[in-house]
Design an enzyme around this catalytic site. Structure first.
Site, PDB file in Angstrom:
ATOM      1  N   ASP A 165      13.070  -9.614   5.819  1.00  0.00           N
ATOM      2  CA  ASP A 165      13.073  -8.645   4.710  1.00  0.00           C
ATOM      3  C   ASP A 165      13.972  -7.463   5.058  1.00  0.00           C
ATOM      4  O   ASP A 165      13.582  -6.306   4.922  1.00  0.00           O
ATOM      5  CB  ASP A 165      11.653  -8.180   4.403  1.00  0.00           C
ATOM      6  CG  ASP A 165      11.549  -7.506   3.031  1.00  0.00           C
ATOM      7  OD1 ASP A 165      12.494  -7.652   2.229  1.00  0.00           O
ATOM      8  OD2 ASP A 165      10.540  -6.836   2.767  1.00  0.00           O
ATOM      9  N   GLY A 187       0.839  -1.194   0.000  1.00  0.00           N
ATOM     10  CA  GLY A 187       0.000   0.000   0.000  1.00  0.00           C
ATOM     11  C   GLY A 187       0.871   1.238   0.000  1.00  0.00           C
ATOM     12  O   GLY A 187       1.964   1.256  -0.576  1.00  0.00           O
TER      13      GLY A 187
END
Length: 636
Positions: free
Chosen positions: A397, A277
């Site tokens: 990540d 997003g």
């Protein structure tokens, strides 16, 4: 209390008599069919609402598909015997065998109309399956979803659990048995129900009052305890003074968890865009925050990141501070999930390294050290008092874009949507994908799909590999313009011989005089390190968005790693840092350093950046001293 109870009984008695007189048998027919009252359609408001919703959804051509045949009066069906159903709802045709007292015979009553759209199912299953249950009188209902008056010629299913001939005989012999259930109730039964309902209502009210009082007392005690703790600990006082000024640390959960936070947010601007997003800067109760927006397709990532942030004892100086999570529907009627954290003006580490300003060696070491401190806190299992325990967490990540610069020389780890927790000997969440993250930063065992998902330590070692690439990104932005201090021998010293280095070094008293050393700037030994432009690892070797095959060929088959700058060897701190990088991005996970080891090494490197030179000088001093002593002994 007794007077109130008697008044309620009298009011209930008269209200029951009124309900008995005003009871409508035609309503009983609809209730027995288990058809919601608004299934038939509301005349104007319902039609306008459906048309309005369809216009908002940009589907004006679906109106014909939502029309059902309706045989109720004009106030319900309109002038053209039509009612409009909601998208996904059904048109129905209901039949019922009704006893006609005047003619003393059974009649079949037909009803056509629109069923309601049930919440959760997106259809009208309950209404359309009501014919399967036994009823007081023979009833059935058939449904269709095509619209366009599909129910007009629809034939309902046969009656279930009831025979028409038997029902006709029963109604003919005993018609009073088929009167309204309320009319068949005795007056004593009605009174019993009223008294029972009244007593239960009184007990429910008393219970609610008791619960409210108890909760208020518990909240008051909790506030008192919190106030006492805040007076005893200065860190708690600083945290309450400004929630967004410093992320702080603690064993509790995150700052706020509310479903009404969005109402207090004032969105200012969009500051970033990610795969889940966008990130926007907002004002929340006088302080700036970062609002990360997730779409409904990434709800699992939002839930996982929220759960990780709500883990006990997760708060740390080098972990991005969580503020709140919320679910909100925007003006476009799309449901979005919000994750609210502290806002830091400097942005991500990637943006920070892209500036024109270069880094000094000390700045680079401190930035890397703060990142490793955050990773070490995630990887470590922390045991607190009582049942408080922070599980081991693997980020999965790690990259420069997922690291936030809080202030100069201090970073914090962000974006925990892919994180895994090792708690009670199992990995949470239980369902996860192994090959996730940014392929450019993924470890070789992840690229080749050789990582053992049951061994949680391998996920942590994959984080170390990714952090080594981030260390390289920071190191290439270091610029050094100084002259290296070179140890030389003072040849003009009377105690030194140019030929052997011994000469008259031994005095008449037998004491050995140490060789004179001085720091000079010798041509050819100056250290000049120019910073390079910030680029991601493997830039120019792989594409901007490499696939698994490309990365497997580079880091697994050819075993290529980002090249170190040759000038780093002339800077002791960067030379040591390059060795830590090489150990941390090793192809074999168990050969890499742990986060705790890197944390200690970086702390020592910051404290003593010239330790390599000093160790070399110490060896030279020892060699020179041993040579002087040996020469003096031979001469004597």
């Amino acid at each position: 209390m007794n007077i109130t109870f008697i008044f309620i009984l009298i009011f209930g008695f008269f209200n029951t008599q009124k309900c008995s007189k005003d009871y409508d048998h035609f309503d009983d027919e609809d209730l027995a069919l288990s058809i919601p009252k608004n299934a038939i359609g509301v005349p104007k408001e319902f039609r306008q609402q459906v048309l309005k919703e369809m216009k908002l959804r940009n589907r004006p051509n679906d109106i014909l598909k939502n029309r059902c045949y309706c045989n109720y009066d004009q106030s319900i069906c309109g002038n053209n015997m039509t009612c409009v159903k909601q998208d996904g709802a059904a048109c129905y045709h209901a039949v019922e065998e009704v006893y006609n007292k005047a003619e003393k015979r059974m009649e079949t009553l037909h009803k056509w109309g629109c069923a309601t759209l049930e919440r959760g199912s997106g259809a009208s299953h309950l209404t359309c399956n009501s014919w399967r249950a036994a009823h007081h009188s023979p009833k059935s209902i058939g449904c269709c979803y095509e619209g366009n008056y599909c129910n007009k010629n629809l034939i309902p299913p046969a009656y279930v659990h009831h025979h028409k001939e038997k029902a006709l005989q029963e109604k003919t012999d005993n018609p009073e048995d088929y009167d309204s259930p309320l009319e068949n109730m005795t007056r004593g039964g009605k009174m019993f129900i009223m008294v029972f309902a009244t007593v239960m209502s009184v007990f429910a009210v008393i219970g609610c009052i008791y619960l409210c009082i108890t909760r208020a007392e518990e909240k008051s005690k909790a506030r008192a305890r919190a106030k006492t703790v805040s007076l005893k600990t200065e860190s708690t006082y600083m945290e309450s003074k400004s929630m967004l000024e410093d992320s702080g640390s603690g064993s509790g959960q995150a700052a706020l968890i509310q479903r009404t936070v969005r109402q207090d947010l004032t969105i200012i601007k969009t500051i970033g865009q990610g795969r889940y997003g966008e990130v926007r800067k907002a004002l929340y109760r006088g302080s700036y925050v970062a609002v990360k927006t997730f779409y409904t397709t990434d709800e699992d990532s939002w839930k996982n990141e929220r759960d990780v942030y709500q883990t006990n004892m997760i708060n740390h100086e080098n972990i991005l501070q969580f503020v709140a999570a919320d679910i909100w529907s925007e003006e476009d009627s799309m449901t979005k999930m919000l994750l609210i954290t502290d806002y830091h003006e400097l942005g991500s580490l990637s943006d920070y390294l892209c500036r024109e300003e270069t880094l000094t060696t000390d700045e680079a070491l401190r930035l890397i050290h703060s990142c490793i401190c955050g990773i070490e806190h995630l990887h470590a299992a922390v045991h607190g008092t009582g049942s408080f325990r922070k599980p081991e967490i693997a980020h999965r990540d790690i990259k420069s874009k997922n690291i936030i610069v809080k202030r100069p020389n201090v970073c914090c780890i962000a974006d925990l949507g892919l994180a895994l927790r090792y708690q009670n000997d199992k990995i949470l969440p239980e369902k996860f994908n192994v090959q996730v993250g940014t392929k450019r930063y993924m470890a070789p065992e992840l690229i080749s799909n050789k990582l053992n998902p049951k061994d949680f330590s391998q996920f942590k070692m994959a984080d170390i590999y990714s952090m080594a690439l981030v260390m390289w990104e920071v190191a290439i932005r270091v610029e050094v313009n100084t002259c290296e201090e070179v140890l030389t021998v003072d040849e003009t010293s009377p105690d030194h011989s140019a030929s052997s280095g011994i000469g008259e070094s031994v005095s008449s008293s037998g004491n050995i005089s140490r060789m004179h050393l001085q720091k000079t700037n010798v041509e050819g030994h100056s250290t000049s390190l120019k910073a390079k432009q910030h680029v991601p690892p493997f830039d120019g070797i792989v594409h901007n968005d490499p696939n698994f095959d490309e990365m497997n060929d580079v880091i697994c088959v050819r075993r290529i790693r980002p090249p170190p700058d040759l000038a780093w060897k002339n800077v002791p701190a960067l030379n040591e840092l390059s060795k830590l990088m090489e150990d941390s991005w090793h192809s074999i996970p168990h050969f890499r350093h742990s986060a705790l080891k890197l944390k200690k090494e970086m702390a020592e490197l910051i404290k003593n950046p010239d330790r390599q030179n000093q160790s070399q000088r110490k060896v030279e001093f020892q060699q020179q001293d041993s040579g002087l002593v040996e020469s003096a002994t031979n001469q004597s």
